[in-house]
Motif scaffolding. Structure first.
Motif, PDB file in Angstrom:
ATOM      1  N   GLN A  92     -19.830  -5.408  -4.291  1.00 38.98           N
ATOM      2  CA  GLN A  92     -18.448  -5.473  -4.765  1.00 38.98           C
ATOM      3  C   GLN A  92     -18.121  -6.937  -5.052  1.00 38.98           C
ATOM      4  O   GLN A  92     -18.405  -7.805  -4.233  1.00 38.98           O
ATOM      5  N   ARG A 112       0.830  -1.209   0.000  1.00 35.66           N
ATOM      6  CA  ARG A 112       0.000   0.000   0.000  1.00 35.66           C
ATOM      7  C   ARG A 112       0.863   1.257   0.000  1.00 35.66           C
ATOM      8  O   ARG A 112       0.605   2.218  -0.715  1.00 35.66           O
ATOM      9  N   ILE A 161      -3.187  -5.788  -3.740  1.00 30.39           N
ATOM     10  CA  ILE A 161      -3.658  -6.343  -2.460  1.00 30.39           C
ATOM     11  C   ILE A 161      -4.656  -7.486  -2.692  1.00 30.39           C
ATOM     12  O   ILE A 161      -5.284  -7.973  -1.766  1.00 30.39           O
ATOM     13  N   ARG A 162      -4.779  -7.896  -3.959  1.00 30.16           N
ATOM     14  CA  ARG A 162      -5.609  -9.071  -4.272  1.00 30.16           C
ATOM     15  C   ARG A 162      -4.718 -10.237  -4.696  1.00 30.16           C
ATOM     16  O   ARG A 162      -5.205 -11.237  -5.213  1.00 30.16           O
ATOM     17  N   PHE A 193     -20.083  -0.917   3.719  1.00 30.86           N
ATOM     18  CA  PHE A 193     -18.750  -1.529   3.619  1.00 30.86           C
ATOM     19  C   PHE A 193     -18.082  -1.758   4.979  1.00 30.86           C
ATOM     20  O   PHE A 193     -16.950  -2.192   5.049  1.00 30.86           O
ATOM     21  N   LYS A 241     -18.172 -10.169   6.838  1.00 34.81           N
ATOM     22  CA  LYS A 241     -17.353  -9.157   7.519  1.00 34.81           C
ATOM     23  C   LYS A 241     -18.181  -8.567   8.631  1.00 34.81           C
ATOM     24  O   LYS A 241     -19.254  -8.058   8.321  1.00 34.81           O
ATOM     25  N   PRO A 300     -16.829  -0.414  -6.309  1.00 36.45           N
ATOM     26  CA  PRO A 300     -15.593   0.268  -5.911  1.00 36.45           C
ATOM     27  C   PRO A 300     -14.363  -0.614  -6.175  1.00 36.45           C
ATOM     28  O   PRO A 300     -14.477  -1.841  -6.211  1.00 36.45           O
ATOM     29  N   THR A 311     -12.483  -9.395   6.286  1.00 37.50           N
ATOM     30  CA  THR A 311     -12.670  -8.104   5.638  1.00 37.50           C
ATOM     31  C   THR A 311     -13.114  -8.387   4.212  1.00 37.50           C
ATOM     32  O   THR A 311     -13.200  -9.543   3.816  1.00 37.50           O
ATOM     33  N   ILE A 312     -13.393  -7.345   3.459  1.00 34.98           N
ATOM     34  CA  ILE A 312     -13.831  -7.565   2.082  1.00 34.98           C
ATOM     35  C   ILE A 312     -12.636  -7.996   1.224  1.00 34.98           C
ATOM     36  O   ILE A 312     -12.691  -9.015   0.553  1.00 34.98           O
ATOM     37  N   GLU A 313     -11.561  -7.229   1.287  1.00 39.83           N
ATOM     38  CA  GLU A 313     -10.344  -7.630   0.572  1.00 39.83           C
ATOM     39  C   GLU A 313      -9.672  -8.763   1.352  1.00 39.83           C
ATOM     40  O   GLU A 313      -9.897  -8.928   2.549  1.00 39.83           O
ATOM     41  N   PRO A 368     -10.154  -0.751  -4.961  1.00 38.08           N
ATOM     42  CA  PRO A 368      -9.212  -0.106  -4.035  1.00 38.08           C
ATOM     43  C   PRO A 368      -8.041   0.556  -4.759  1.00 38.08           C
ATOM     44  O   PRO A 368      -7.612   0.070  -5.810  1.00 38.08           O
ATOM     45  N   GLY A 369      -7.548   1.636  -4.206  1.00 34.42           N
ATOM     46  CA  GLY A 369      -6.400   2.346  -4.779  1.00 34.42           C
ATOM     47  C   GLY A 369      -5.212   1.426  -5.073  1.00 34.42           C
ATOM     48  O   GLY A 369      -4.623   1.500  -6.149  1.00 34.42           O
ATOM     49  N   PRO A 370      -4.815   0.552  -4.126  1.00 39.03           N
ATOM     50  CA  PRO A 370      -3.664  -0.321  -4.387  1.00 39.03           C
ATOM     51  C   PRO A 370      -4.009  -1.473  -5.338  1.00 39.03           C
ATOM     52  O   PRO A 370      -3.153  -2.304  -5.638  1.00 39.03           O
TER      53      PRO A 370
HETATM   54  P1  XMP Z   1     -12.043  -4.119   3.744  1.00 38.69           P
HETATM   55  O1  XMP Z   1     -11.115  -5.061   3.055  1.00 38.69           O
HETATM   56  O2  XMP Z   1     -11.347  -3.222   4.729  1.00 38.69           O
HETATM   57  O3  XMP Z   1     -12.572  -3.161   2.589  1.00 38.69           O
HETATM   58  O4  XMP Z   1     -13.247  -4.793   4.317  1.00 38.69           O
HETATM   59  C1  XMP Z   1     -13.585  -2.191   2.726  1.00 38.69           C
HETATM   60  C2  XMP Z   1     -13.631  -1.385   1.443  1.00 38.69           C
HETATM   61  O5  XMP Z   1     -12.429  -0.619   1.319  1.00 38.69           O
HETATM   62  C3  XMP Z   1     -11.733  -0.963   0.153  1.00 38.69           C
HETATM   63  N1  XMP Z   1     -10.287  -0.967   0.481  1.00 38.69           N
HETATM   64  C4  XMP Z   1      -9.414  -0.033   0.072  1.00 38.69           C
HETATM   65  N2  XMP Z   1      -9.589   1.056  -0.709  1.00 38.69           N
HETATM   66  N3  XMP Z   1      -7.288   1.578  -0.474  1.00 38.69           N
HETATM   67  C5  XMP Z   1      -8.509   1.833  -1.012  1.00 38.69           C
HETATM   68  O6  XMP Z   1      -8.643   2.823  -1.753  1.00 38.69           O
HETATM   69  C6  XMP Z   1      -7.025   0.510   0.321  1.00 38.69           C
HETATM   70  O7  XMP Z   1      -5.905   0.297   0.767  1.00 38.69           O
HETATM   71  C7  XMP Z   1      -8.161  -0.337   0.610  1.00 38.69           C
HETATM   72  N4  XMP Z   1      -8.312  -1.475   1.345  1.00 38.69           N
HETATM   73  C8  XMP Z   1      -9.616  -1.831   1.258  1.00 38.69           C
HETATM   74  C9  XMP Z   1     -12.249  -2.333  -0.248  1.00 38.69           C
HETATM   75  O8  XMP Z   1     -12.106  -2.558  -1.651  1.00 38.69           O
HETATM   76  C10 XMP Z   1     -13.698  -2.242   0.181  1.00 38.69           C
HETATM   77  O9  XMP Z   1     -14.487  -1.561  -0.780  1.00 38.69           O
END
Ligand code: XMP
Length: 525
Positions: free
Chosen positions: A446, A299, A410-411, A480, A517, A402, A521-523, A404-406
């Motif tokens: 998502q 990240r 991160i997948r 989320f 979740k 949505p 978490t989602i990711e 994520p930025g990274p």
């Molecule tokens: P998690 O994995 O925390 O994700 O349950 C919740 C939401 O946030 C997004 N996500 C990110 N978005 N930078 C981003 O811009 C990140 O580092 C990041 N990590 C998680 C994820 O896709 C979901 O919509």
């Protein structure tokens, strides 16, 4: 305009939201706002709920000038206590806290007093409401009448005999008060006579005019776009306002969805006419990510590198801008901040708390000495979608999940390689394609493919394959913060896993992840 003064309740922003649904314009400010500093006169004031008790030392109180405005005032929960406190300090701690559903009984008046019932006009005498408070009035403040009661709160609704002051102990802004919007309507439109002229079209027009004035005839603006709905809508709006003096920059970090950079360029330049530069920095990012397995490190690398590249590009655009006779220097940075992010910074945090400014993309504007433009800062996500549709952006983009930025970095659990990125991109594209074909895209919040760590054995033809493991995830959520896995039909799953196994080279197995979740978490990282 209705002025909403916030005492820190978690529900305050919903008041402004309900008002907008009635097409009434409102502004929310902290309860400490000095009225002399306002440049406009509200048609009415709503005092929100809050976590304090009015009789406590240091409890927040509204500028007493609010009672000299001679406009209607509605106090909600703490707001009711605040009105009562101002009219004789008759508030005590309740014996028990009231939280949850309550049955409200409306009391009607006749003759000269009938006007005090206007808050509940057109409503039935019995109403389901949502309560959340611990204090109560010890006696009715001078000049007020009871207009509603519950079993535990003999003064659940009060109104002044002469002035247009109303107090309600329940929360009309939450959906747990089914007729709450009607109460807000009666106050804003019936009592305050607020104009119902807030529409998305009017809002776009006003915002475009505001941007033009702020930026001036020659000013220029730069901003990053990602292909997501917020940045696309913000970019389209800037283009509407100042044309090519808005410069959109997209950085391809090599871990985007399949074909994403190409599609974003198509949509923004050909479709929407936005002046866009796409920078292909895939190699730079993938080089820096090589051998890095820790998700937080990934990240950081992606965030910092994005800033470096954006700055380099901004410098080039700024130099070119300075040589242009038609335009001045770049002074502004566009940010697609939405209202939920703003609430964080403007809501009242306590008598001694300083007001935080909300975070922005890695402090870029400060670093580059640019001023912020945030055209979406008053809107919720669904309103941004509505605006996007109004501005001619495709349904497909407006309802996009949505990302994520990274991105895919991160997948991929463990280290990132170009081949792993390709596998995830291809599996993801098939997953999304099948979801769209089945008409499920909008039901899912998502969905994406990820690469699990390690390998598994499979057979391709007669060969044993020591291949990769794809993990699929699709969740349903409103905020989320919590989420549930989407439940696909077995036939869908069979088709999908077969396709990914057959079409994506190097994949031996496909798993579907069902954990909600929390605890997951989602990711995956
Ligand atoms: P998690 O994995 O925390 O994700 O349950 C919740 C939401 O946030 C997004 N996500 C990110 N978005 N930078 C981003 O811009 C990140 O580092 C990041 N990590 C998680 C994820 O896709 C979901 O919509």
């Amino acid at each position: 305009t209705i002025l909403v003064l916030d005492f820190g309740s978690q529900y305050t922003h919903l008041i402004t939201r309900r008002l907008r649904e009635l097409n009434v314009y409102s502004e929310m400010l902290p309860c400490t706002q000095k009225l002399a500093e306002l440049s406009w006169k509200p048609k009415g004031v709503i005092l929100s709920g809050g976590p304090y008790s009015v009789y406590q030392e240091g409890a927040p109180h509204v500028d007493p000038d609010v009672f000299k405005l001679h406009v209607p005032i509605l106090g909600v929960c703490y707001g009711l206590q605040e009105i009562a406190w101002h009219h004789g300090k008759n508030v005590l701690a309740g014996e028990k806290k009231e939280f949850g559903h309550a049955a409200l009984k409306i009391q009607r008046h006749s003759g000269k007093q009938a006007h005090v019932d206007r808050l509940f006009e057109g409503l039935q005498d019995d109403m389901e409401v949502w309560m959340s408070h611990g204090d109560k009035l010890s006696k009715m403040p001078d000049g007020f009448l009871t207009v509603a009661e519950t079993a535990n709160s003999p003064f659940a609704g009060i109104a002044h005999e002469e002035k247009e002051y109303y107090g309600i102990q329940f929360h009309p802004e939450v959906t747990h008060t089914p007729k709450g919007t009607e109460v807000i309507r009666n106050f804003a439109i019936g009592i305050c006579r607020a104009k119902q002229d807030w529409t998305m079209e009017a809002f776009v027009g006003k915002e475009v005019a505001r941007i033009r004035k702020l930026v001036g005839d020659k000013g220029q603006v730069i901003g990053a776009v990602s292909g997501g709905v917020d940045s696309t809508v913000a970019a389209r709006l800037m283009h509407e306002a100042i044309g090519d003096r808005f410069h959109a920059v997209m950085v391809d970090n090599g871990v985007l969805r399949k074909n994403e950079a190409v599609q974003v360029k198509e949509t923004l330049t050909k479709g929407l006419g936005v002046n866009l530069t796409v920078i292909d920095a895939s190699e730079r990012f993938l080089g820096l990510l090589k051998g890095v397995a820790d998700p937080e490190k990934k990240r950081k690398i992606i965030g910092n590198t994005f800033i470096e590249i954006f700055e380099e590009e901004a410098k080039k655009i700024a130099e070119a801008a300075e040589n242009s006779p038609k335009a001045g220097p770049i002074e502004f940075f566009l940010q697609g901040t939405l209202y939920p992010d703003v609430i964080e910074s403007i809501s009242f945090k306590g008598p001694s708390a300083t007001i935080k400014t909300h975070h922005n993309v890695g402090g870029l504007p400060e670093k580059m000495k640019l001023k912020l433009i945030e055209p979406l800062r008053e809107l919720f996500k669904d309103e941004v979608r509505h605006m996007g549709t109004n501005l001619g952006i495709s349904e497909e983009l407006v309802w996009r999940h949505p990302f994520p930025g990274p991105g895919i970095a991160i997948r991929i659990i463990g280290d990132v390689t170009p081949d792993k990125v390709r596998i995830v991109q291809e599996a993801d594209a098939i997953f999304i394609e099948e979801i769209r074909k089945a008409g499920l895209y909008r039901q899912i919040s998502q969905a994406f493919a990820a690469l699990m760590e390690g390998r598994a054995v499979g057979v391709v033809g007669d060969q044993r394959l020591h291949g990769h493991i794809i993990g699929l995830r699709a969740v349903v959520t409103t905020d989320f913060m919590t989420a549930n896995a989407f439940e696909f039909e077995p036939a869908f799953m069979r088709r999908l896993t077969n396709r990914i196994g057959n079409e994506v080279k190097g994949v031996a197995r496909v798993l579907y992840e069902m954990t909600s979740k929390p605890p997951s978490t989602i990711e995956f990282e």
